[in-house]
Design a protein around this motif. Sequence first.
Motif, PDB file in Angstrom:
ATOM      1  N   THR A  94       0.814  -1.225   0.000  1.00  0.00           N
ATOM      2  CA  THR A  94       0.000   0.000   0.000  1.00  0.00           C
ATOM      3  C   THR A  94       0.844   1.271   0.000  1.00  0.00           C
ATOM      4  N   ALA A  95       2.135   1.169   0.300  1.00  0.00           N
ATOM      5  CA  ALA A  95       3.006   2.349   0.323  1.00  0.00           C
ATOM      6  C   ALA A  95       3.502   2.720  -1.067  1.00  0.00           C
ATOM      7  N   ILE A  96       3.235   1.857  -2.056  1.00  0.00           N
ATOM      8  CA  ILE A  96       3.782   2.065  -3.398  1.00  0.00           C
ATOM      9  C   ILE A  96       2.670   2.390  -4.395  1.00  0.00           C
ATOM     10  N   PRO A  97       2.701   3.574  -5.013  1.00  0.00           N
ATOM     11  CA  PRO A  97       1.738   3.904  -6.078  1.00  0.00           C
ATOM     12  C   PRO A  97       2.201   3.278  -7.394  1.00  0.00           C
ATOM     13  N   GLU A  98       1.856   1.997  -7.594  1.00  0.00           N
ATOM     14  CA  GLU A  98       2.422   1.238  -8.714  1.00  0.00           C
ATOM     15  C   GLU A  98       2.104   1.830 -10.067  1.00  0.00           C
ATOM     16  N   ASP A  99       1.005   2.606 -10.164  1.00  0.00           N
ATOM     17  CA  ASP A  99       0.631   3.207 -11.441  1.00  0.00           C
ATOM     18  C   ASP A  99       1.544   4.373 -11.824  1.00  0.00           C
ATOM     19  N   LYS A 100       2.404   4.816 -10.888  1.00  0.00           N
ATOM     20  CA  LYS A 100       3.295   5.948 -11.151  1.00  0.00           C
ATOM     21  C   LYS A 100       4.749   5.518 -11.355  1.00  0.00           C
ATOM     22  N   ILE A 101       4.985   4.200 -11.312  1.00  0.00           N
ATOM     23  CA  ILE A 101       6.364   3.700 -11.383  1.00  0.00           C
ATOM     24  C   ILE A 101       6.536   2.782 -12.581  1.00  0.00           C
ATOM     25  N   SER A 102       7.611   3.009 -13.332  1.00  0.00           N
ATOM     26  CA  SER A 102       7.946   2.155 -14.473  1.00  0.00           C
ATOM     27  C   SER A 102       9.083   1.216 -14.083  1.00  0.00           C
ATOM     28  N   ILE A 103       9.019  -0.008 -14.587  1.00  0.00           N
ATOM     29  CA  ILE A 103      10.015  -1.031 -14.255  1.00  0.00           C
ATOM     30  C   ILE A 103      10.675  -1.527 -15.536  1.00  0.00           C
ATOM     31  N   GLU A 104      12.002  -1.476 -15.568  1.00  0.00           N
ATOM     32  CA  GLU A 104      12.764  -2.008 -16.699  1.00  0.00           C
ATOM     33  C   GLU A 104      13.742  -3.057 -16.177  1.00  0.00           C
ATOM     34  N   VAL A 105      13.738  -4.240 -16.801  1.00  0.00           N
ATOM     35  CA  VAL A 105      14.607  -5.327 -16.363  1.00  0.00           C
ATOM     36  C   VAL A 105      15.471  -5.791 -17.531  1.00  0.00           C
ATOM     37  N   ARG A 106      16.776  -5.812 -17.307  1.00  0.00           N
ATOM     38  CA  ARG A 106      17.717  -6.317 -18.320  1.00  0.00           C
ATOM     39  C   ARG A 106      18.755  -7.184 -17.641  1.00  0.00           C
ATOM     40  N   ASP A 107      18.691  -8.493 -17.911  1.00  0.00           N
ATOM     41  CA  ASP A 107      19.635  -9.450 -17.356  1.00  0.00           C
ATOM     42  C   ASP A 107      19.686  -9.359 -15.826  1.00  0.00           C
ATOM     43  N   GLY A 108      18.515  -9.174 -15.208  1.00  0.00           N
ATOM     44  CA  GLY A 108      18.442  -9.114 -13.758  1.00  0.00           C
ATOM     45  C   GLY A 108      18.744  -7.760 -13.156  1.00  0.00           C
ATOM     46  N   TRP A 109      19.157  -6.803 -13.968  1.00  0.00           N
ATOM     47  CA  TRP A 109      19.433  -5.448 -13.501  1.00  0.00           C
ATOM     48  C   TRP A 109      18.152  -4.629 -13.627  1.00  0.00           C
ATOM     49  N   ILE A 110      17.742  -3.993 -12.532  1.00  0.00           N
ATOM     50  CA  ILE A 110      16.452  -3.313 -12.464  1.00  0.00           C
ATOM     51  C   ILE A 110      16.632  -1.802 -12.511  1.00  0.00           C
ATOM     52  N   ASN A 111      15.829  -1.149 -13.330  1.00  0.00           N
ATOM     53  CA  ASN A 111      15.773   0.315 -13.326  1.00  0.00           C
ATOM     54  C   ASN A 111      14.352   0.737 -12.975  1.00  0.00           C
ATOM     55  N   LEU A 112      14.210   1.467 -11.887  1.00  0.00           N
ATOM     56  CA  LEU A 112      12.922   1.992 -11.460  1.00  0.00           C
ATOM     57  C   LEU A 112      12.861   3.477 -11.784  1.00  0.00           C
ATOM     58  N   SER A 113      11.810   3.910 -12.456  1.00  0.00           N
ATOM     59  CA  SER A 113      11.669   5.319 -12.826  1.00  0.00           C
ATOM     60  C   SER A 113      10.227   5.751 -12.614  1.00  0.00           C
ATOM     61  N   GLY A 114       9.991   7.050 -12.731  1.00  0.00           N
ATOM     62  CA  GLY A 114       8.655   7.605 -12.534  1.00  0.00           C
ATOM     63  C   GLY A 114       8.697   8.752 -11.543  1.00  0.00           C
ATOM     64  N   GLU A 115       7.525   9.205 -11.121  1.00  0.00           N
ATOM     65  CA  GLU A 115       7.440  10.325 -10.182  1.00  0.00           C
ATOM     66  C   GLU A 115       6.399  10.015  -9.117  1.00  0.00           C
ATOM     67  N   VAL A 116       6.784  10.162  -7.846  1.00  0.00           N
ATOM     68  CA  VAL A 116       5.871   9.899  -6.737  1.00  0.00           C
ATOM     69  C   VAL A 116       5.779  11.137  -5.854  1.00  0.00           C
ATOM     70  N   ASP A 117       4.840  11.103  -4.924  1.00  0.00           N
ATOM     71  CA  ASP A 117       4.602  12.276  -4.075  1.00  0.00           C
ATOM     72  C   ASP A 117       5.551  12.360  -2.884  1.00  0.00           C
ATOM     73  N   TRP A 118       6.013  11.195  -2.415  1.00  0.00           N
ATOM     74  CA  TRP A 118       6.789  11.172  -1.177  1.00  0.00           C
ATOM     75  C   TRP A 118       8.049  10.323  -1.330  1.00  0.00           C
ATOM     76  N   SER A 119       9.064  10.692  -0.552  1.00  0.00           N
ATOM     77  CA  SER A 119      10.323   9.948  -0.587  1.00  0.00           C
ATOM     78  C   SER A 119      10.142   8.514  -0.077  1.00  0.00           C
ATOM     79  N   TYR A 120       9.273   8.311   0.935  1.00  0.00           N
ATOM     80  CA  TYR A 120       9.098   6.961   1.466  1.00  0.00           C
ATOM     81  C   TYR A 120       8.538   6.011   0.413  1.00  0.00           C
ATOM     82  N   GLN A 121       7.792   6.546  -0.562  1.00  0.00           N
ATOM     83  CA  GLN A 121       7.268   5.715  -1.641  1.00  0.00           C
ATOM     84  C   GLN A 121       8.399   5.251  -2.554  1.00  0.00           C
ATOM     85  N   LYS A 122       9.333   6.144  -2.818  1.00  0.00           N
ATOM     86  CA  LYS A 122      10.516   5.785  -3.620  1.00  0.00           C
ATOM     87  C   LYS A 122      11.337   4.714  -2.903  1.00  0.00           C
ATOM     88  N   ASP A 123      11.561   4.905  -1.602  1.00  0.00           N
ATOM     89  CA  ASP A 123      12.352   3.945  -0.830  1.00  0.00           C
ATOM     90  C   ASP A 123      11.646   2.599  -0.737  1.00  0.00           C
TER      91      ASP A 123
END
Length: 217
Positions: A94-123
């Motif tokens: 519930t702490a993560i606004p999944e509709d605001k975060i993009s996920i890219e996976v390449r060979d197990g390496w993860i890139n998280l991008s997007g924009e959220v309202d609070w730092s705790y959501q990013k963490d």
Amino acid sequence: MKTDLEIKNDVLEELEWQPNIDETQIGVVVENGTVMLTGVLDNFQKKVAAENAVKKVKGVKALAGDIQVKYGTNYQKTDLEISKAIVKAFEWNTAIPEDKISIEVRDGWINLSGEVDWSYQKDAAKRVAENIVGVKWINNTITIKEAVLPADVKEKIAKAYKRSADIDANAITVEVINSLVKLSGTVHSIAEKKAAENVAYLAPGVHIVINDLDVID
């Protein structure tokens, strides 16, 4: 002040103390208070646990982790499987606004991008992704939405420090410039330094923290 040898011995003992870490798989080098970890582990959670353990050791001024993650055959996952697992985990948190975060996976390496309202959501997004089997590395580029900074943000951070049993509030100076917070002063471990930074990020409107705290014995 601790010598590098004393710090190394304490780090090795702390790694041995952790139930999910095999300290024999990790190399430890200490130079002027900076700890370098090397080795190969079989999952990303162990890498994170090892790095967090080092941060608890008094006298450690910085951490340079070079641990590699290589999964065994039974635990290898395709990028698609990893991506689906992260999406599902985000949906359950519930702490993560999944509709605001993009996920890219390449060979197990993860890139998280997007924009959220609070730092705790990013963490929270990073912490959840760390627990997914198959993840080797995470690059968290999620940004914090611009918000109006409350006039009392400095007071809120200072009060939060005083409430914390892990932070010496009297040794930390807080400076607020628009949505940026600068921390200066002294702490007794990099775990305390990180805790002070995390508290500052929780203040409403803050999305940049410059952590200039010095670690002393």
